[in-house]
Motif scaffolding. Structure first.
Motif, PDB file in Angstrom:
ATOM      1  N   UNK A  36      -1.273  -9.193   5.674  1.00  0.00           N
ATOM      2  CA  UNK A  36      -1.474 -10.617   5.434  1.00  0.00           C
ATOM      3  C   UNK A  36      -2.839 -10.964   4.875  1.00  0.00           C
ATOM      4  N   UNK A  37      -3.732  -9.995   4.806  1.00  0.00           N
ATOM      5  CA  UNK A  37      -5.095 -10.267   4.331  1.00  0.00           C
ATOM      6  C   UNK A  37      -5.120 -10.441   2.814  1.00  0.00           C
ATOM      7  N   UNK A  38      -5.909 -11.419   2.368  1.00  0.00           N
ATOM      8  CA  UNK A  38      -6.071 -11.707   0.944  1.00  0.00           C
ATOM      9  C   UNK A  38      -7.063 -10.706   0.346  1.00  0.00           C
ATOM     10  N   UNK A  39      -6.666 -10.077  -0.774  1.00  0.00           N
ATOM     11  CA  UNK A  39      -7.502  -9.070  -1.432  1.00  0.00           C
ATOM     12  C   UNK A  39      -7.555  -9.315  -2.939  1.00  0.00           C
ATOM     13  N   UNK A  40      -8.583  -8.731  -3.558  1.00  0.00           N
ATOM     14  CA  UNK A  40      -8.730  -8.798  -5.012  1.00  0.00           C
ATOM     15  C   UNK A  40      -8.739  -7.379  -5.563  1.00  0.00           C
ATOM     16  N   UNK A  41      -8.095  -7.191  -6.695  1.00  0.00           N
ATOM     17  CA  UNK A  41      -8.009  -5.886  -7.340  1.00  0.00           C
ATOM     18  C   UNK A  41      -9.307  -5.597  -8.099  1.00  0.00           C
ATOM     19  N   UNK A  42      -9.924  -4.433  -7.846  1.00  0.00           N
ATOM     20  CA  UNK A  42     -11.209  -4.082  -8.450  1.00  0.00           C
ATOM     21  C   UNK A  42     -11.091  -3.318  -9.759  1.00  0.00           C
TER      22      UNK A  42
END
Length: 130
Positions: A36-42
């Motif tokens: 459920x954690x919001x992440x950004x693609x690096x």
């Protein structure tokens, strides 16, 4: 020259593949992200040949895309893979497996199940202590 059958691999042999390396040298023992954690693609996710509907090397999801962790699994019991649902409308696919070094947390992880259990425990203590 006598062959030592007990020694299958020379201890000085350097293994190049991430499958036989210890968690490929990048993963922590405990998962870095939670469901459920919001992440950004690096970095761009490119088709390595496992997606049959696009040519190998095609960009599947672009760097900077925002998504949410759907599940956490392991590949060959040594490589942690996060199933991430990306919301980028320009992405070739919506759900893709990512490694920890490919992701950046956009929010602190909250274990909502643990929070609910703590709430219920406190409620029961208050209710039964009367």
């Amino acid at each position: 020259m006598a062959v030592d059958h007990k020694q299958i691999v020379d201890a000085n042999t350097f293994l190049h593949d991430s499958v036989t390396a210890n968690r490929s040298g990048r993963d922590e023992e405990v998962a870095k992200f939670g469901i459920g954690q919001k992440v950004q693609l690096l970095e761009d996710i490119k088709n390595d040949g496992t997606y049959p509907h696009a040519p190998i090397g095609a960009i599947m999801v672009q760097k900077g895309a925002i998504g949410y962790i759907k599940s956490i699994g392991e590949f060959l019991q040594v490589i942690r893979v996060y199933e991430v649902h990306f919301l980028d409308v320009n992405a070739l696919i919506e759900v893709v497996g990512c490694r920890e070094h490919e992701l950046l947390a956009m929010e602190d992880y909250r274990d909502e199940v643990q929070e609910e259990l703590e709430f219920m425990k406190k409620h029961r203590e208050k209710y039964y202590s009367k």
